[in-house]
Scaffold this motif. Structure first.
Motif, mmCIF file in Angstrom:
data_model
loop_
_atom_site.group_PDB
_atom_site.id
_atom_site.type_symbol
_atom_site.label_atom_id
_atom_site.label_comp_id
_atom_site.label_asym_id
_atom_site.label_seq_id
_atom_site.Cartn_x
_atom_site.Cartn_y
_atom_site.Cartn_z
ATOM 1 N N VAL A 78 0.835 -1.211 0.000
ATOM 2 C CA VAL A 78 0.000 0.000 0.000
ATOM 3 C C VAL A 78 0.864 1.252 0.000
ATOM 4 C CG1 VAL A 78 -1.607 1.354 1.400
ATOM 5 C CG2 VAL A 78 -2.017 -1.088 1.032
ATOM 6 N N GLU A 79 1.934 1.250 0.805
ATOM 7 C CA GLU A 79 2.820 2.417 0.877
ATOM 8 C C GLU A 79 3.456 2.699 -0.478
ATOM 9 O OE1 GLU A 79 3.811 5.591 2.734
ATOM 10 O OE2 GLU A 79 3.093 3.996 4.042
ATOM 11 N N LEU A 116 2.282 1.745 -3.527
ATOM 12 C CA LEU A 116 1.263 2.189 -4.490
ATOM 13 C C LEU A 116 0.826 3.625 -4.205
ATOM 14 C CD1 LEU A 116 -0.960 -1.019 -4.813
ATOM 15 C CD2 LEU A 116 0.630 -0.087 -6.497
ATOM 16 N N PHE A 117 0.754 3.991 -2.936
ATOM 17 C CA PHE A 117 0.417 5.370 -2.595
ATOM 18 C C PHE A 117 1.466 6.332 -3.140
ATOM 19 C CE2 PHE A 117 0.447 8.997 0.371
ATOM 20 C CZ PHE A 117 -0.876 9.417 0.236
ATOM 21 N N LEU A 163 -5.463 0.816 0.639
ATOM 22 C CA LEU A 163 -5.066 1.917 -0.235
ATOM 23 C C LEU A 163 -6.187 2.921 -0.389
ATOM 24 C CD1 LEU A 163 -3.017 3.200 -2.167
ATOM 25 C CD2 LEU A 163 -3.906 1.732 -3.983
ATOM 26 N N LYS A 181 -6.314 5.032 2.733
ATOM 27 C CA LYS A 181 -5.187 5.969 2.799
ATOM 28 C C LYS A 181 -5.392 7.144 1.849
ATOM 29 C CE LYS A 181 -0.108 5.893 2.898
ATOM 30 N NZ LYS A 181 0.003 6.132 4.353
#
Length: 330
Positions: free
Chosen positions: A195-196, A198-199, A226, A229
């Protein structure tokens, strides 16, 4: 990971946006004119990075381009480094406890004149407080130029192709997610890492995606995390990465891309299919890593001496390589 379609302009190429973000970072987080030479001489500086930062930079900027940007020396953060009291130091690191401890050690040793701290992804508040405490103890607060979260936690290999990481691949892999003895905490840590990354991709591109995924597997866990976020970030316009000055590099686009997240268990056959292209052949048969291939000298070439081992030659497969550009997809 791949983008949804071929690039059409500078603003649509994720790789170019990441290059622009890196150049801005090396210009001490000041805007750099595109397509023209800077009016003044660059500030000469030392670049300090870890293995993650090196993996991000190496496919995008050559040593010559780094020198044009004022980088006279680039060193690993965990290497032995001597004091250069009149130098400006630009750090590009993952926000880990070990890296923060090394930054604090450099501040106490007064290695450099100015410190510009750039973290690959957002630094947690406890680690940021450690940096602040060390700078106070070393009486070097005025020497801390800036502290930035760069959100560049991915590796652009081509205009339409990027990967999420190169270091510690075993910790974020199909096997790690599907181990019978994998704990919930380990699976959650893997999903948080994805997720980090892709963010960071969408912060750099300046777009908020439409997310689609199947239900009931790891892909849904990543998609939900995601989505949360992104929503939390967009909800607060004062701290959002998609509005205001934070989009100076990315230039917020109102055209929303479609992000499809799939669990590999849904399609087990695709990884077994071999693509009959020159690029796939080089990847399978040679040591290709981060757009760089390492070859041993041919058998018919005599070694420098009878006792010497075969020599290695390294080639960068760049856009400027006509043969590679013409044949890699055939």
């Amino acid at each position: 990971m791949a983008t949804s379609g071929p690039p059409t302009s500078y603003q649509n190429v994720l790789r170019d946006k990441q290059i622009a973000a890196l150049k801005r970072m090396l210009n001490l987080n000041q805007p750099t004119p595109r397509g023209s030479v800077a009016a003044s001489e660059p500030v000469w500086k030392v670049l300090i990075y870890d293995k993650f930062g090196s993996d991000i930079i190496s496919p995008l900027l050559s040593v010559r381009e780094l020198r044009d940007l004022g980088v006279t020396l680039h060193l690993q953060v965990d290497a032995g480094r001597e004091q250069i009291s009149d130098a400006v130091a630009v750090y590009f690191l993952m926000p880990t406890a070990a890296n923060v401890a090394r930054i604090c050690q450099d501040c106490r040793a007064q290695l450099y004149d100015k410190y510009y701290l750039n973290f690959v992804t957002a630094i947690p508040r406890p680690l940021l407080e450690e940096v602040a405490k060390a700078s106070l103890e070393a009486d070097c607060v005025p020497q801390i130029g800036k502290v930035y979260d760069q959100y560049l936690n991915f590796i652009s290999l081509e205009d339409d192709f990027f990967v999420l990481r190169n270091q510690m691949l075993g910790e974020v892999s199909y096997y790690a997610l599907n181990r019978p003895d994998a704990s919930d905490e380990e699976i959650q840590r893997i999903c948080d890492s994805i997720v980090e990354c892709l963010f960071s991709v969408f912060v750099t591109s300046g777009t908020v995606p439409i997310i689609r995924c199947p239900r009931g597997n790891a892909a849904e866990m990543v998609a939900q995390a995601l989505d949360k976020k992104l929503r939390d970030n967009v909800r607060d316009p004062r701290n959002s990465m998609f509005t205001g000055d934070s989009t100076a590099i990315a230039q917020l686009s109102f055209s929303r891309p479609l992000l499809v997240i799939l669990d590999r268990n849904v399609d087990l056959a695709t990884p077994l299919h071999h693509t009959w292209t020159y690029q796939a052949l080089v990847h399978d048969m040679l040591n290709l890593d981060l757009n760089r291939v390492t070859l041993l000298t041919a058998d018919d070439e005599p070694p420098p001496s009878p006792t010497s081992s075969p020599q290695q030659r390294t080639y960068d497969l760049l856009h400027s390589d006509r043969f590679w550009e013409q044949h890699r997809g055939r």
